[in-house]
Motif scaffolding. Structure first.
Motif, PDB file in Angstrom:
ATOM      1  N   ARG A 203       0.642  -1.158  -0.181  1.00 58.89           N
ATOM      2  CA  ARG A 203      -0.106  -0.077   0.203  1.00 58.89           C
ATOM      3  C   ARG A 203       0.869   1.128  -0.172  1.00 58.89           C
ATOM      4  O   ARG A 203       1.919   1.141   0.184  1.00 58.89           O
ATOM      5  CB  ARG A 203      -0.915   0.047   1.300  1.00 58.89           C
ATOM      6  N   ALA A 204       0.504   2.444  -0.523  1.00 56.42           N
ATOM      7  CA  ALA A 204       1.113   3.607  -0.426  1.00 56.42           C
ATOM      8  C   ALA A 204       0.213   4.840  -0.179  1.00 56.42           C
ATOM      9  O   ALA A 204      -0.898   4.819  -0.471  1.00 56.42           O
ATOM     10  CB  ALA A 204       1.756   3.678  -2.046  1.00 56.42           C
ATOM     11  N   LEU A 205       1.017   5.719   0.418  1.00 55.76           N
ATOM     12  CA  LEU A 205       0.537   7.078   0.779  1.00 55.76           C
ATOM     13  C   LEU A 205       1.296   8.139   0.142  1.00 55.76           C
ATOM     14  O   LEU A 205       2.594   7.916  -0.014  1.00 55.76           O
ATOM     15  CB  LEU A 205       0.717   7.530   2.272  1.00 55.76           C
ATOM     16  N   ASP A 215      -3.996   7.600  -0.899  1.00 51.39           N
ATOM     17  CA  ASP A 215      -4.043   6.246  -0.099  1.00 51.39           C
ATOM     18  C   ASP A 215      -4.506   5.197  -1.008  1.00 51.39           C
ATOM     19  O   ASP A 215      -5.674   5.035  -1.166  1.00 51.39           O
ATOM     20  CB  ASP A 215      -4.578   6.559   1.360  1.00 51.39           C
ATOM     21  N   GLY A 216      -3.745   4.174  -1.283  1.00 54.90           N
ATOM     22  CA  GLY A 216      -4.092   2.892  -1.724  1.00 54.90           C
ATOM     23  C   GLY A 216      -3.174   2.011  -2.234  1.00 54.90           C
ATOM     24  O   GLY A 216      -2.055   2.103  -2.103  1.00 54.90           O
ATOM     25  N   THR A 217      -3.395   0.950  -2.897  1.00 61.25           N
ATOM     26  CA  THR A 217      -2.412   0.080  -3.657  1.00 61.25           C
ATOM     27  C   THR A 217      -2.058   0.712  -4.816  1.00 61.25           C
ATOM     28  O   THR A 217      -2.691   1.469  -5.413  1.00 61.25           O
ATOM     29  CB  THR A 217      -3.067  -1.240  -3.929  1.00 61.25           C
ATOM     30  N   HIS A 218      -0.880  -0.040  -5.456  1.00 61.00           N
ATOM     31  CA  HIS A 218      -0.360   0.639  -6.745  1.00 61.00           C
ATOM     32  C   HIS A 218      -1.356   0.146  -7.837  1.00 61.00           C
ATOM     33  O   HIS A 218      -1.622   0.921  -8.723  1.00 61.00           O
ATOM     34  CB  HIS A 218       1.033   0.130  -6.928  1.00 61.00           C
ATOM     35  N   PHE A 221      -3.859   2.848  -7.779  1.00 60.71           N
ATOM     36  CA  PHE A 221      -3.338   4.159  -8.171  1.00 60.71           C
ATOM     37  C   PHE A 221      -3.212   4.112  -9.794  1.00 60.71           C
ATOM     38  O   PHE A 221      -3.514   4.990 -10.498  1.00 60.71           O
ATOM     39  CB  PHE A 221      -1.997   4.466  -7.899  1.00 60.71           C
ATOM     40  N   GLU A 222      -2.953   2.850 -10.196  1.00 59.11           N
ATOM     41  CA  GLU A 222      -2.887   2.834 -11.853  1.00 59.11           C
ATOM     42  C   GLU A 222      -4.533   3.088 -12.216  1.00 59.11           C
ATOM     43  O   GLU A 222      -4.527   3.619 -13.534  1.00 59.11           O
ATOM     44  CB  GLU A 222      -2.469   1.414 -12.195  1.00 59.11           C
TER      45      GLU A 222
END
Length: 582
Positions: A203-205, A215-218, A221-222
């Motif tokens: 997960r990334a911020l 805020d979410g997984t890659h 985001f894609e």
């Protein structure tokens, strides 16, 4: 899932600058959270607050249910931290560095050796164990920093740019290690490498201007990227305009971009409306119309495009709501470990002093200067007396310069290199660190003083001196050296520059020395009342040392030196704490 890190409403102000603005997040066991953001966005400041190095202006942070604000030492025992730039103590070997970390983590004897061996094996640094840290490459320094962070097998790892400076093979090894460790840990990594989010993070911020903007997984985001489910077509020369017009007329195609293919071929990118599937419509049309296609591929979303969009405010992305912080009871209070922590830090400092020329240069200069002043200006042989009065009278003036020279590195170098951040996120108090460093410097000074005992032996060989008076002089000299060192340590904590620390400390020490001189007292006697004159004289190291050097041990003189040491050590603690938040 078990929440290992819980941050609620964390904010930090530096004067009028709001560096971090109301950040809330949680990280569960088994999760790797990527922390992304432009330079100056507040990533490192947030991580420093989570580790307890910085005190937040508002909000709270918990490690394994333990409040970092109210129980920092207990929280830091559960935490492994690699600060930005992977600062290390350059004046010792890799093995000594890891041994110090093990001691600070309460890993002694066989347990400590096992922890060191395991960390060395996992980070592949066995062949540099006996090498001074200052001689290591940037990549190896970072691997040594990573080894100290995971040495005690912490529940939570916070890693600031863990792969910065590593070559591709080393990056692959470190990323694989992080993924392996995440099975039973919560890991937060700060990175500017978008590829790292995809290969490492679950997960990334994304943070901008001190606030979480995504805020979410890659994969999520894609999907937010305008290139999600876009179709790229590489065409033979000359067919682009016709194909572009037919693509633009196709339902579900929002836009067609012309891309630079870098050769004779031409490339078009058909962007999908709301990320819908357009490949299933484009592929059969291409066959029916006989488009001159050399290559056709489905595009994934572009993380860099999403990153630019959310950090520049071009699109709005709602951050996921943070879970409420866990409320597990803090670890039970343990017995006092102040003395053990002081000894651990003192030992590391002593290794640093004697593994470099610092201690040896000081001792040589101290002994040479003491001998020269005693035998020449002091007239040791001319006096023809079995006494050391001529020896002790020069101690204050030599200490005036030599003690600040030892003390100037104590904190100024830590602040300049950034290793103060590593030191003060270990499970030791600021008081322990201040006392440990001071005691180490005092031991070096005491060792130099002890080596002058040959003069004492010489006096006893030549005559029958009053050894009680001489012993009193040595004791007074030792305490006076401690006073000068405490002043130097305090000044060192206020600056990053060792030269400035030396000059200011020497000037301050001169004031404490010269206040007892006749010329100073005569200046005050012309206009100041008697109480002021006595106060000025009472601040003089000379005034309090003279009586002790003559064998008159007045309790007031001892109290003066002890209280001076205590006062400036307290000021040292305050300066270090203030410097963290400056």
């Amino acid at each position: 899932m078990i929440t290992m890190v819980a941050v609620d409403g964390l904010s930090k102000r530096f004067g009028h600058l709001l560096a971090v603005d109301d950040i809330s997040l949680t990280v569960a066991r088994g999760e790797i959270l990527g922390f992304l953001g432009p330079n100056g966005s507040g990533k490192s400041t947030t991580m420093k607050m989570i580790t307890g190095f910085l005190k937040p202006s508002a909000g709270s942070a918990e490690i394994c249910g333990i409040s970092v604000l109210t129980h920092p030492i207990d929280a830091q025992r559960r935490l492994g931290y690699l600060p930005e730039g992977a600062p290390v103590w350059a004046d010792i070997t890799t093995r000594a560095y890891l041994r110090f970390i093990a001691d600070a983590r309460r890993l002694y004897g066989a347990a400590g050796q096992h922890a060191i061996s395991h960390a060395v094996e996992r980070t592949n640094i066995a062949h540099v164990l006996h090498q001074p840290v200052e001689t290591l490459s940037k990549g190896y320094k970072r691997r040594v920093g990573l080894a100290q962070a995971l040495l005690h097998n912490p529940d939570v790892l916070i890693l600031d740019e863990p792969t910065d400076g590593l070559d591709p093979n080393q990056k692959h090894e470190v990323r694989a290690l992080i993924r392996e460790m995440s099975r039973d840990k919560a890991i937060i990594i700060s990175t500017h490498i978008l590829e790292e989010v995809e290969t490492v993070c679950s997960r990334a911020l994304i943070i901008a201007d001190g606030r979480i903007v995504a805020d979410g997984t890659h994969q999520e985001f894609e999907q937010r990227s305008r290139y999600c489910n876009a179709v790229s077509l590489t065409l033979s020369p000359g067919g682009r305009d016709v194909v572009r017009a037919e693509l633009e007329a196709l339902p579900g195609v929002a836009e067609v971009e012309v891309a630079d293919s870098g050769g004779d071929s031409e490339e078009l990118i058909a962007l999908a409306d709301d990320g819908r599937d357009i490949l299933s419509a484009i592929a059969p049309m291409a066959r029916q119309r006989g488009w001159p296609i050399e290559q056709l591929r489905l595009e994934r979303g572009h993380l860099d495009e999403v990153f630019r969009s959310v950090t520049t405010g071009n699109i709005e992305v709602n951050a996921a709501p943070a879970q409420a912080p866990s409320r597990e009871a803090p670890e039970a209070a343990r017995g006092s470990t102040l003395l053990r922590d002081v000894w651990t830090i003192c030992k590391r400092e002593l290794i640093g002093y004697f593994s470099t020329p610092i201690a040896y240069v000081f001792i040589v200069i101290f002994l040479a200067a003491m001998g020269a002043f005693t035998f020449f200006p002091g007239g040791f042989f001319v006096q023809g007396q079995a006494a050391l009065e001529g020896f002790f009278q020069f101690h204050p003036w030599l200490y005036l310069f030599l003690m600040p020279a030892i003390a100037m590195r104590l904190w100024a170098e830590e602040r300049k290199s950034g290793s103060i951040e590593l030191l003060l996120t270990l499970p030791v108090t600021t008081l322990s660190a201040v006392l440990g460093k001071f005691v180490a410097a005092w031991v070096v000074a005491g060792f130099g003083l002890l080596l002058t005992a040959t003069i004492w032996i010489t006096v006893n060989y030549l005559g029958s001196p009053d050894n009680g008076v001489i012993a009193s002089g040595y004791l007074g000299s030792f305490f006076m050296a401690g006073g000068y060192l405490a002043i130097g340590a305090f000044v060192s904590a206020t600056t990053r520059n060792q030269v400035i620390a030396f000059i200011v400390a020497a000037a301050l020490c001169f004031l404490f020395t010269a206040s007892g001189l006749g010329v100073v007292l005569e200046f005050f006697s012309g206009w100041a009342p008697r109480p002021v004159l006595d106060t000025v004289a009472n601040f003089s190291f000379l005034e309090h040392f003279r009586g002790i050097a003559r064998g008159v041990v007045d309790l007031r003189d001892v109290v003066f030196f002890v209280s001076t040491i205590v006062f400036f050590l307290f000021a040292n603690v305050v300066a270090v704490e203030h410097g963290k938040n400056a």
